[in-house]
Design a protein around this motif. Structure first.
Motif, PDB file in Angstrom:
ATOM      1  N   ILE A  66       0.869  -1.176   0.000  1.00  0.00           N
ATOM      2  CA  ILE A  66       0.000   0.000   0.000  1.00  0.00           C
ATOM      3  C   ILE A  66       0.900   1.217   0.000  1.00  0.00           C
ATOM      4  CG2 ILE A  66      -1.693   1.319   1.307  1.00  0.00           C
ATOM      5  CD1 ILE A  66      -2.766  -1.191   2.451  1.00  0.00           C
ATOM      6  N   THR A  67       0.619   2.156  -0.894  1.00  0.00           N
ATOM      7  CA  THR A  67       1.441   3.352  -0.972  1.00  0.00           C
ATOM      8  C   THR A  67       0.802   4.540  -0.265  1.00  0.00           C
ATOM      9  OG1 THR A  67       0.427   3.933  -3.082  1.00  0.00           O
ATOM     10  CG2 THR A  67       2.480   2.679  -3.151  1.00  0.00           C
ATOM     11  N   ASP A  68      -0.414   4.396   0.192  1.00  0.00           N
ATOM     12  CA  ASP A  68      -1.133   5.495   0.813  1.00  0.00           C
ATOM     13  C   ASP A  68      -0.547   5.830   2.174  1.00  0.00           C
ATOM     14  OD1 ASP A  68      -2.945   7.460   1.256  1.00  0.00           O
ATOM     15  OD2 ASP A  68      -4.639   6.132   1.663  1.00  0.00           O
ATOM     16  N   LYS A  69      -0.473   7.116   2.480  1.00  0.00           N
ATOM     17  CA  LYS A  69       0.054   7.562   3.771  1.00  0.00           C
ATOM     18  C   LYS A  69      -0.999   7.457   4.869  1.00  0.00           C
ATOM     19  CE  LYS A  69       4.003   8.884   2.101  1.00  0.00           C
ATOM     20  NZ  LYS A  69       5.159   8.072   2.270  1.00  0.00           N
ATOM     21  N   ASN A  70      -2.274   7.481   4.503  1.00  0.00           N
ATOM     22  CA  ASN A  70      -3.348   7.451   5.489  1.00  0.00           C
ATOM     23  C   ASN A  70      -3.720   5.998   5.776  1.00  0.00           C
ATOM     24  OD1 ASN A  70      -5.369   8.070   7.204  1.00  0.00           O
ATOM     25  ND2 ASN A  70      -6.705   8.991   5.682  1.00  0.00           N
ATOM     26  N   ILE A  71      -2.938   5.346   6.602  1.00  0.00           N
ATOM     27  CA  ILE A  71      -3.106   3.923   6.853  1.00  0.00           C
ATOM     28  C   ILE A  71      -4.162   3.668   7.920  1.00  0.00           C
ATOM     29  CG2 ILE A  71      -1.374   3.569   8.637  1.00  0.00           C
ATOM     30  CD1 ILE A  71      -1.737   1.479   5.482  1.00  0.00           C
ATOM     31  N   LYS A  72      -4.497   4.666   8.729  1.00  0.00           N
ATOM     32  CA  LYS A  72      -5.487   4.490   9.797  1.00  0.00           C
ATOM     33  C   LYS A  72      -6.852   4.122   9.240  1.00  0.00           C
ATOM     34  CE  LYS A  72      -3.692   5.180  13.833  1.00  0.00           C
ATOM     35  NZ  LYS A  72      -3.640   4.125  14.805  1.00  0.00           N
ATOM     36  N   SER A  73      -7.232   4.716   8.116  1.00  0.00           N
ATOM     37  CA  SER A  73      -8.537   4.388   7.543  1.00  0.00           C
ATOM     38  C   SER A  73      -8.562   2.933   7.069  1.00  0.00           C
ATOM     39  CB  SER A  73      -8.873   5.333   6.394  1.00  0.00           C
ATOM     40  OG  SER A  73      -7.882   5.281   5.403  1.00  0.00           O
ATOM     41  N   PHE A  74      -7.428   2.417   6.580  1.00  0.00           N
ATOM     42  CA  PHE A  74      -7.366   1.004   6.204  1.00  0.00           C
ATOM     43  C   PHE A  74      -7.510   0.113   7.432  1.00  0.00           C
ATOM     44  CE2 PHE A  74      -4.904  -2.913   5.748  1.00  0.00           C
ATOM     45  CZ  PHE A  74      -5.635  -3.508   4.741  1.00  0.00           C
ATOM     46  N   GLU A  75      -6.908   0.518   8.546  1.00  0.00           N
ATOM     47  CA  GLU A  75      -7.012  -0.274   9.773  1.00  0.00           C
ATOM     48  C   GLU A  75      -8.463  -0.376  10.231  1.00  0.00           C
ATOM     49  OE1 GLU A  75      -4.399   1.054  12.861  1.00  0.00           O
ATOM     50  OE2 GLU A  75      -2.667   1.041  11.530  1.00  0.00           O
ATOM     51  N   ARG A  76      -9.213   0.716  10.127  1.00  0.00           N
ATOM     52  CA  ARG A  76     -10.629   0.703  10.531  1.00  0.00           C
ATOM     53  C   ARG A  76     -11.430  -0.283   9.677  1.00  0.00           C
ATOM     54  NH1 ARG A  76     -10.584   6.353   9.952  1.00  0.00           N
ATOM     55  NH2 ARG A  76      -9.544   7.195  11.754  1.00  0.00           N
ATOM     56  N   VAL A  77     -11.200  -0.260   8.375  1.00  0.00           N
ATOM     57  CA  VAL A  77     -11.949  -1.133   7.471  1.00  0.00           C
ATOM     58  C   VAL A  77     -11.548  -2.586   7.702  1.00  0.00           C
ATOM     59  CG1 VAL A  77     -12.333  -1.709   5.045  1.00  0.00           C
ATOM     60  CG2 VAL A  77     -12.272   0.667   5.754  1.00  0.00           C
ATOM     61  N   ALA A  78     -10.266  -2.857   7.907  1.00  0.00           N
ATOM     62  CA  ALA A  78      -9.810  -4.232   8.140  1.00  0.00           C
ATOM     63  C   ALA A  78     -10.372  -4.766   9.454  1.00  0.00           C
ATOM     64  CB  ALA A  78      -8.285  -4.284   8.156  1.00  0.00           C
ATOM     65  N   ARG A  79     -10.452  -3.918  10.467  1.00  0.00           N
ATOM     66  CA  ARG A  79     -11.033  -4.337  11.744  1.00  0.00           C
ATOM     67  C   ARG A  79     -12.512  -4.668  11.577  1.00  0.00           C
ATOM     68  NH1 ARG A  79     -10.588   0.183  15.106  1.00  0.00           N
ATOM     69  NH2 ARG A  79      -8.468   0.347  14.387  1.00  0.00           N
ATOM     70  N   LYS A  80     -13.183  -3.888  10.702  1.00  0.00           N
ATOM     71  CA  LYS A  80     -14.606  -4.114  10.446  1.00  0.00           C
ATOM     72  C   LYS A  80     -14.835  -5.494   9.825  1.00  0.00           C
ATOM     73  CE  LYS A  80     -18.235  -2.290   7.461  1.00  0.00           C
ATOM     74  NZ  LYS A  80     -18.535  -1.247   6.485  1.00  0.00           N
ATOM     75  N   TYR A  81     -13.939  -5.923   8.947  1.00  0.00           N
ATOM     76  CA  TYR A  81     -14.075  -7.213   8.274  1.00  0.00           C
ATOM     77  C   TYR A  81     -13.439  -8.359   9.057  1.00  0.00           C
ATOM     78  CZ  TYR A  81     -16.098  -5.240   4.084  1.00  0.00           C
ATOM     79  OH  TYR A  81     -16.946  -4.640   3.201  1.00  0.00           O
ATOM     80  N   GLY A  82     -12.833  -8.079  10.198  1.00  0.00           N
ATOM     81  CA  GLY A  82     -12.260  -9.130  11.035  1.00  0.00           C
ATOM     82  C   GLY A  82     -11.020  -9.768  10.453  1.00  0.00           C
ATOM     83  N   VAL A  83     -10.205  -9.005   9.769  1.00  0.00           N
ATOM     84  CA  VAL A  83      -8.999  -9.528   9.134  1.00  0.00           C
ATOM     85  C   VAL A  83      -7.843  -9.440  10.130  1.00  0.00           C
ATOM     86  CG1 VAL A  83      -7.372  -9.189   7.243  1.00  0.00           C
ATOM     87  CG2 VAL A  83      -9.795  -8.812   6.870  1.00  0.00           C
ATOM     88  N   ASP A  84      -7.088 -10.521  10.258  1.00  0.00           N
ATOM     89  CA  ASP A  84      -5.864 -10.512  11.054  1.00  0.00           C
ATOM     90  C   ASP A  84      -4.742 -10.034  10.146  1.00  0.00           C
ATOM     91  OD1 ASP A  84      -7.324 -11.580  13.109  1.00  0.00           O
ATOM     92  OD2 ASP A  84      -6.716 -13.632  12.709  1.00  0.00           O
ATOM     93  N   PHE A  85      -4.100  -8.924  10.512  1.00  0.00           N
ATOM     94  CA  PHE A  85      -3.087  -8.346   9.629  1.00  0.00           C
ATOM     95  C   PHE A  85      -1.957  -7.743  10.438  1.00  0.00           C
ATOM     96  CE2 PHE A  85      -5.889  -4.957  10.739  1.00  0.00           C
ATOM     97  CZ  PHE A  85      -5.103  -3.821  10.801  1.00  0.00           C
TER      98      PHE A  85
END
Length: 159
Positions: A66-85
């Motif tokens: 991922i090249t995006d600097k705003n990684i917090k929004s990705f963390e929110r979406v991944a938490r919503k889908y229950g992904v272990d990352f």
């Protein structure tokens, strides 16, 4: 009389010693059981975690960039889908590597699709500036004032 007091105090000391010993033995047994339970069933981490914790789960690890600097929004979406990352920043290139379990690939694809849709819509949803809105409402007020004056000239009712 003094012999009775001495005998009772000696009996009390012996009873307290026995109870304390039993209590200590019971606590040690409890501690050993807890330790053995934890060693048999290690804690499984969920959500965001380190790469080391993710690899320990033996589920096959994959990664994407991922090249995006705003990684917090990705963390929110991944938490919503229950992904272990796990996130790892590549300082040389300024990119993020997202490690995830192989079995979470479908969930991660859905989460990543929602994340990219959010990031694309973020740029399109630019609201008009306050000055533009203010000038628009000035025009509307001016129109309302002109409508009133026209009604007065005709002799009609005012609004």
């Amino acid at each position: 009389m003094q012999d009775e007091v001495r005998d009772k105090s000696v009996a009390l000391v012996i009873n307290v010693g026995k109870t304390g010993g039993r209590l200590t033995a019971d606590m040690l047994k409890w501690a050993m059981r807890r330790y053995l339970e934890q060693s048999r069933n290690p804690k499984v981490h969920h959500g965001k975690q380190t790469v080391k914790q993710l690899v320990k789960q033996d589920a096959g690890v994959q990664n994407i960039e991922i090249t995006d600097k705003n990684i917090k929004s990705f963390e929110r979406v991944a938490r919503k889908y229950g992904v272990d990352f796990a996130l790892k920043k590549d300082a040389a290139h300024g990119k993020y590597l997202v490690f995830f379990k192989g079995r979470d690939a479908d969930a991660l694809n859905a989460a990543f699709a929602e994340y990219t849709a959010k990031s694309l819509h973020r740029g399109q949803q630019e609201r008009p500036s306050v000055r533009e809105r203010l000038s628009h409402f000035k025009e509307v007020a001016k129109q309302m004032l002109q409508d009133r004056e026209k009604h007065r000239e005709k002799g009609g009712m005012e609004r």
